[in-house]
Motif scaffolding. Structure first.
Motif, mmCIF file in Angstrom:
data_model
loop_
_atom_site.group_PDB
_atom_site.id
_atom_site.type_symbol
_atom_site.label_atom_id
_atom_site.label_comp_id
_atom_site.label_asym_id
_atom_site.label_seq_id
_atom_site.Cartn_x
_atom_site.Cartn_y
_atom_site.Cartn_z
ATOM 1 N N VAL A 4 0.753 -1.166 -0.072
ATOM 2 C CA VAL A 4 -0.178 0.065 -0.153
ATOM 3 C C VAL A 4 0.886 1.285 0.029
ATOM 4 N N SER A 5 0.580 2.048 -0.998
ATOM 5 C CA SER A 5 1.598 3.295 -1.165
ATOM 6 C C SER A 5 0.808 4.664 -1.199
ATOM 7 N N ALA A 6 1.269 5.666 -0.950
ATOM 8 C CA ALA A 6 0.535 7.119 -1.140
ATOM 9 C C ALA A 6 1.885 8.111 -1.174
ATOM 10 N N ILE A 7 1.177 9.014 -1.595
ATOM 11 C CA ILE A 7 2.125 10.329 -1.416
ATOM 12 C C ILE A 7 2.924 10.462 -0.214
ATOM 13 N N ASP A 8 2.096 10.428 0.886
ATOM 14 C CA ASP A 8 2.645 10.575 2.412
ATOM 15 C C ASP A 8 2.541 9.065 2.974
ATOM 16 N N ASP A 9 3.893 8.643 2.908
ATOM 17 C CA ASP A 9 4.080 7.094 3.296
ATOM 18 C C ASP A 9 3.662 6.869 4.703
ATOM 19 N N VAL B 50 -10.430 -13.108 -0.690
ATOM 20 C CA VAL B 50 -9.595 -12.857 -1.795
ATOM 21 C C VAL B 50 -9.654 -13.904 -2.669
ATOM 22 N N GLY B 51 -10.154 -15.412 -2.398
ATOM 23 C CA GLY B 51 -10.183 -16.386 -3.078
ATOM 24 C C GLY B 51 -11.126 -16.116 -4.335
ATOM 25 N N GLY B 52 -10.433 -16.370 -5.644
ATOM 26 C CA GLY B 52 -11.385 -16.328 -6.610
ATOM 27 C C GLY B 52 -11.452 -15.164 -7.583
ATOM 28 N N LEU B 53 -10.692 -14.294 -6.646
ATOM 29 C CA LEU B 53 -10.571 -12.703 -7.284
ATOM 30 C C LEU B 53 -9.329 -12.420 -8.022
ATOM 31 N N THR B 54 -9.415 -11.798 -9.073
ATOM 32 C CA THR B 54 -8.173 -11.417 -9.934
ATOM 33 C C THR B 54 -7.352 -10.519 -8.926
ATOM 34 N N LYS B 55 -6.143 -10.214 -9.570
ATOM 35 C CA LYS B 55 -5.364 -9.117 -8.536
ATOM 36 C C LYS B 55 -5.932 -7.766 -8.616
ATOM 37 N N SER B 56 -6.444 -7.197 -9.965
ATOM 38 C CA SER B 56 -7.077 -5.991 -10.002
ATOM 39 C C SER B 56 -8.168 -5.673 -8.984
ATOM 40 N N GLU B 57 -8.946 -6.921 -9.061
ATOM 41 C CA GLU B 57 -10.083 -6.825 -8.221
ATOM 42 C C GLU B 57 -9.967 -6.911 -6.621
ATOM 43 N N THR B 58 -8.705 -7.807 -6.251
ATOM 44 C CA THR B 58 -8.391 -7.623 -4.993
ATOM 45 C C THR B 58 -7.785 -6.129 -4.563
ATOM 46 N N GLU B 59 -7.000 -5.533 -5.465
ATOM 47 C CA GLU B 59 -6.362 -4.181 -5.292
ATOM 48 C C GLU B 59 -7.667 -3.154 -4.911
ATOM 49 N N ARG B 60 -8.512 -3.055 -5.769
ATOM 50 C CA ARG B 60 -9.814 -2.585 -5.561
ATOM 51 C C ARG B 60 -10.510 -2.381 -4.202
ATOM 52 N N MET B 61 -10.814 -3.690 -3.846
ATOM 53 C CA MET B 61 -11.351 -4.137 -2.743
ATOM 54 C C MET B 61 -10.526 -3.621 -1.380
ATOM 55 N N ILE B 62 -9.375 -3.983 -1.439
ATOM 56 C CA ILE B 62 -8.377 -3.400 -0.220
ATOM 57 C C ILE B 62 -8.423 -1.957 -0.223
ATOM 58 N N ALA B 63 -8.214 -1.283 -1.307
ATOM 59 C CA ALA B 63 -8.347 0.239 -1.345
ATOM 60 C C ALA B 63 -9.490 0.659 -0.794
ATOM 61 N N LYS C 23 -11.337 -0.894 1.429
ATOM 62 C CA LYS C 23 -11.527 -1.384 2.782
ATOM 63 C C LYS C 23 -10.458 -0.590 3.836
ATOM 64 N N ILE C 24 -9.479 0.204 3.255
ATOM 65 C CA ILE C 24 -8.551 0.802 4.083
ATOM 66 C C ILE C 24 -8.890 2.337 4.079
ATOM 67 N N LYS C 25 -9.800 2.912 3.399
ATOM 68 C CA LYS C 25 -10.171 4.342 3.102
ATOM 69 C C LYS C 25 -10.758 4.853 4.469
ATOM 70 N N PRO C 26 -11.587 3.807 5.365
ATOM 71 C CA PRO C 26 -12.120 4.966 6.367
ATOM 72 C C PRO C 26 -11.198 4.894 7.541
ATOM 73 N N TYR C 27 -9.603 4.468 7.320
ATOM 74 C CA TYR C 27 -8.757 4.465 8.431
ATOM 75 C C TYR C 27 -7.488 5.393 8.087
ATOM 76 N N VAL C 28 -7.788 6.268 6.684
ATOM 77 C CA VAL C 28 -6.823 7.089 6.620
ATOM 78 C C VAL C 28 -7.583 8.371 6.235
ATOM 79 N N ASN C 29 -6.754 9.448 6.316
ATOM 80 C CA ASN C 29 -7.235 10.992 5.974
ATOM 81 C C ASN C 29 -8.050 10.959 4.561
ATOM 82 N N ASN D 122 -4.867 9.302 -0.942
ATOM 83 C CA ASN D 122 -5.651 8.188 -2.171
ATOM 84 C C ASN D 122 -4.774 6.929 -1.944
ATOM 85 N N PRO D 123 -4.762 5.887 -1.580
ATOM 86 C CA PRO D 123 -3.900 4.928 -1.505
ATOM 87 C C PRO D 123 -4.025 3.979 -2.741
ATOM 88 N N ILE D 124 -2.754 3.633 -3.113
ATOM 89 C CA ILE D 124 -2.698 2.719 -4.134
ATOM 90 C C ILE D 124 -2.113 1.414 -3.719
#
Length: 266
Positions: free
Chosen positions: A58-63, A111-124, A126-132, A136-138
């Protein structure tokens, strides 16, 4: 003289027929001009399976804002008699039998059965409520344990790591050095286990260009490809075994005969 010529002609005809019969089973894609490739126009994306190893960054401008989502482990090394630790490496995540992982702060994720891009979008998401809200986490997901095995009548059988997480049955055979002349082009088998543990076997005919339209043309992680030997190889193997057996028996018999001769001679 006439009979001899007829016999010679028959022998040459038989050799020609056998030669033609064996050669027609060797080339791949013999009907390539008659194959409709419209159904194969899609980009394959591997899906996450139980027991997969995932690397998640997980990366962002502000590490500092996303540092809690990047679990690290120190790498041990030894200098002389002293043990120490080098720079930390990212923790990998093992997908359990239910297709879940435990992600920092968020908790359990399926995450079972998901593609990588689907997993990336889901995690992004899920973590939004925990960051400012301005962050915009990547999220980047990689499969670190993607491998396939190729066995049977190939030049270099073995297990191969797939770095780009995408490989076709033909590329897998190429990694193994292609089929030997003894491999059956019409009987290449794929052994696959799905996300529920169900095993299945699928057969390929490499002389048929329709293989490109097969739903199993792209391999999944942990697939096993087996190339069946032809009758010639099986017969040669049988003859070789019998020859070794006869040589061993003959050697033992000679040794016993020599021993008895020396005893009786005394």
């Amino acid at each position: 003289m006439l009979v001899s010529k007829k016999i010679l002609l028959l022998v040459m005809t038989a050799l020609f027929v056998v030669g033609c019969g064996s050669q027609k089973d060797v080339p791949y894609f013999q009907n390539s001009q008659n194959v409709d490739l419209s159904s194969s126009q899609y980009l394959y994306d591997a899906r996450i399976m139980p027991k997969d190893q995932l690397s998640i960054t997980v990366s962002a401008i502000d590490d500092e804002a996303v540092v809690a989502f990047n679990m690290t482990i120190p790498t041990p090394y030894t200098v002389g008699q002293r043990s120490s630790y080098s720079q930390a490496m990212l923790q990998t995540y093992l997908v359990d039998n239910e297709g879940n992982i435990n992600f920092p702060i968020v908790g359990q994720l399926h995450v079972g059965g998901l593609t990588k891009s689907e997993t990336e979008r889901m995690i992004a998401e899920k973590i939004k409520p925990y960051v400012n809200s301005s962050v915009n986490p990547i999220v980047t997901v990689r499969m670190t344990g993607y491998q396939i095995s190729v066995l049977g009548e190939v030049a270099r059988p073995g297990t191969f790591i797939v770095s780009r997480e995408k490989i076709t049955i033909l590329e897998a055979l190429a990694q193994a050095g292609d089929l030997t002349i003894y491999g059956q082009r019409k009987n290449v088998q794929l052994i696959r286990e799905d996300s529920t543990g169900q095993k299945s076997i699928h057969t390929f005919d490499l002389t048929d260009a329709n293989i490109i339209n097969s739903p199993y043309f792209y391999l999944q992680q942990n697939d096993v490809v087996y190339v069946t030997p032809n009758k010639v190889k099986a017969q040669n193997s049988s003859v070789g075994s019998m020859t070794s057996l006869w040589f061993s028996a003959t050697s033992i018999l000679i040794s016993l005969t020599s021993l008895l001769y020396n005893i009786l001679k005394k």
